[in-house]
Motif scaffolding. Structure first.
Motif, PDB file in Angstrom:
ATOM      1  N   ASN A 224       0.827  -1.201   0.000  1.00 15.85           N
ATOM      2  CA  ASN A 224       0.000   0.000   0.000  1.00 15.85           C
ATOM      3  C   ASN A 224       0.864   1.255   0.000  1.00 15.85           C
ATOM      4  N   PRO A 225       0.260   2.446  -0.214  1.00 18.18           N
ATOM      5  CA  PRO A 225       1.032   3.687  -0.171  1.00 18.18           C
ATOM      6  C   PRO A 225       1.841   3.788   1.122  1.00 18.18           C
ATOM      7  N   GLY A 226       3.122   4.068   0.968  1.00 22.26           N
ATOM      8  CA  GLY A 226       4.024   4.118   2.112  1.00 22.26           C
ATOM      9  C   GLY A 226       4.902   2.888   2.225  1.00 22.26           C
ATOM     10  N   ASN A 227       4.488   1.778   1.563  1.00 21.56           N
ATOM     11  CA  ASN A 227       5.291   0.558   1.563  1.00 21.56           C
ATOM     12  C   ASN A 227       6.510   0.656   0.663  1.00 21.56           C
ATOM     13  N   SER A 228       6.489   1.562  -0.316  1.00 18.71           N
ATOM     14  CA  SER A 228       7.607   1.653  -1.259  1.00 18.71           C
ATOM     15  C   SER A 228       8.923   1.843  -0.523  1.00 18.71           C
ATOM     16  N   GLY A 229       9.929   1.089  -0.959  1.00 19.21           N
ATOM     17  CA  GLY A 229      11.241   1.165  -0.327  1.00 19.21           C
ATOM     18  C   GLY A 229      11.402   0.179   0.805  1.00 19.21           C
ATOM     19  N   GLY A 230      10.297  -0.461   1.217  1.00 25.25           N
ATOM     20  CA  GLY A 230      10.364  -1.445   2.288  1.00 25.25           C
ATOM     21  C   GLY A 230      10.832  -2.794   1.785  1.00 25.25           C
ATOM     22  N   ALA A 231      10.874  -3.763   2.686  1.00 27.84           N
ATOM     23  CA  ALA A 231      11.482  -5.061   2.387  1.00 27.84           C
ATOM     24  C   ALA A 231      10.448  -6.122   2.072  1.00 27.84           C
ATOM     25  N   LEU A 232      10.701  -6.893   1.023  1.00 27.70           N
ATOM     26  CA  LEU A 232       9.984  -8.138   0.763  1.00 27.70           C
ATOM     27  C   LEU A 232      10.922  -9.258   1.188  1.00 27.70           C
ATOM     28  N   VAL A 233      10.476 -10.069   2.131  1.00 27.45           N
ATOM     29  CA  VAL A 233      11.368 -10.981   2.849  1.00 27.45           C
ATOM     30  C   VAL A 233      10.857 -12.412   2.734  1.00 27.45           C
TER      31      VAL A 233
END
Length: 379
Positions: A224-233
């Motif tokens: 969702n908006p704000g997730n960009s740059g976060g980790a897919l683990v």
């Protein structure tokens, strides 16, 4: 650099999205949501809420009498979250917020270029912190929608993430998406790897670079908006991608398409980030190129019908194969080329050194040339 990293190899080229009628996507850039007929970035949220509480939506059953298998899966989720979530941060700019991943113990943080936008200074909130720390831009590479920022005064005890091997990402693997969706810091959602090798063109505008990125990981974990740059683990606690895009449904005016998100693969992340940190720029893009400058060709009915070559690099792949200025490229391998954008998309799914057949027209006659692709040169 003191950053642990597994050996990485590029993902093999795979299927591309089936076209704008199949799904769309939006880039949710700082301060705005841009709904397009293509894709949508999970970018920065325009909201200013910065919840310090953790929100875990792992989806595992927590009934009073879970099976042994359920307990083991729940334990695995909790172990991975405890290991990796401290490496995921919230990034705030003047126009919005996004997420990032601690890359090394020097305070370098990797994120999306569309999270950074035009900003050069940032506030970074660690997963275990409540006060934003100052950070500055190291460098950005919009062509792959990646950027690195650096904490001005890195605290002790930073937890650099461990990046996985892109070649080992397989369909059906369980994934956890970590970040700050809608400003809710330290949030986790779960899903699976639902496809690999996707080639995705981001929409332009609202802070989005409009990049075309190959070999992306498709996941059903909510982004969702704000997730960009976060980790897919994965469940080994390895970062296999950076959350970047969420698909949309054009028929519903760009509403989110549940369960279809995209992440830039680990191999691309580490290659680009290492160069940005070392040189402040990218000298080896790892992206395939023909060695030409082109524009969209329009037929007599003013419909896009190929990509016209307007310049050929001396000694480059196209020149070596005999392509000339004025040739109109209509196909790369088995992929039709109807515009400059479709040419870029076709090349993004390939790797340097690949030999492909280029179909083109010259003086009204259709011809072919076998071209060994080179590497996209960066400024």
């Amino acid at each position: 650099m003191n950053r642990k990293k597994e050996p990485t190899r590029p993902l093999p080229a795979g299927p591309r999205p089936t076209g704008p009628k199949a799904f769309g996507a939006r880039l949710l850039a700082p301060g705005a949501v841009a709904a397009l007929t293509a894709l949508a970035l999970a970018g920065c949220s325009s909201g200013s809420s910065q919840s310090s509480s953790s929100s875990v939506a792992a989806g595992a059953s927590s009934s009073s009498s879970p099976t042994a298998g359920g307990n083991q899966l729940e334990d695995a989720y909790q172990r991975v979250i405890a290991d990796v979530l401290p490496s995921v941060v919230q990034i705030t700019t003047d126009s919005g917020l996004g997420s990032g991943i601690v890359y090394d113990n020097k305070g370098d943080i990797v994120t999306n270029a569309h999270v950074v936008g035009a900003a050069t200074t940032f506030g970074v909130t660690l997963a275990n912190g409540t006060k934003a720390l100052d950070a500055t831009l190291v460098a950005s590479y919009p062509e792959s929608d990646l950027a690195v920022i650096r904490l001005t005064s890195p605290p002790s005890g930073l937890r650099p993430a461990v990046f996985g091997d892109s070649a080992k990402v397989e369909l059906g693997q369980i994934t956890l998406a970590m970040g700050s969706p809608l400003g809710l810091s330290s949030s986790v959602t779960q899903g699976i790897v639902s496809a690999t090798g996707r080639t995705v063109s981001e929409p332009q505008g609202g802070g989005s670079p409009g990049a075309t990125i190959g070999n992306m990981v498709q996941t059903s974990a909510a982004i969702n908006p704000g997730n960009s740059g976060g980790a897919l683990v994965n469940l080994e606690g390895r970062v296999i991608g950076i959350n970047t895009l969420a698909a949309t449904e054009p028929e519903t005016n760009g509403a989110a398409a549940p369960g279809i998100g995209f992440a830039i693969p680990a191999a691309t992340i580490t290659s680009i980030a290492d160069q940005l940190i070392k040189d402040g720029k990218v000298t080896n893009s790892g992206r395939a190129a023909l060695g030409i400058t082109a524009r969209t060709y329009f037929d007599q009915n003013f419909r896009p019908a190929g990509a016209t070559i307007v310049a050929v690099a001396a000694g480059g792949p196209a020149a070596s194969a005999g392509l000339q200025v004025g040739d109109v490229i209509t196909r790369i391998g088995d992929t039709p080329v109807e515009s400059l954008n479709s040419l870029t998309t076709a090349l993004a799914s390939l790797t340097p050194g690949t030999k492909v057949t280029v179909t083109y027209t010259r003086d009204g006659q259709s011809r072919t040339a076998d071209v060994t692709l080179g590497t996209l040169q960066t400024p």
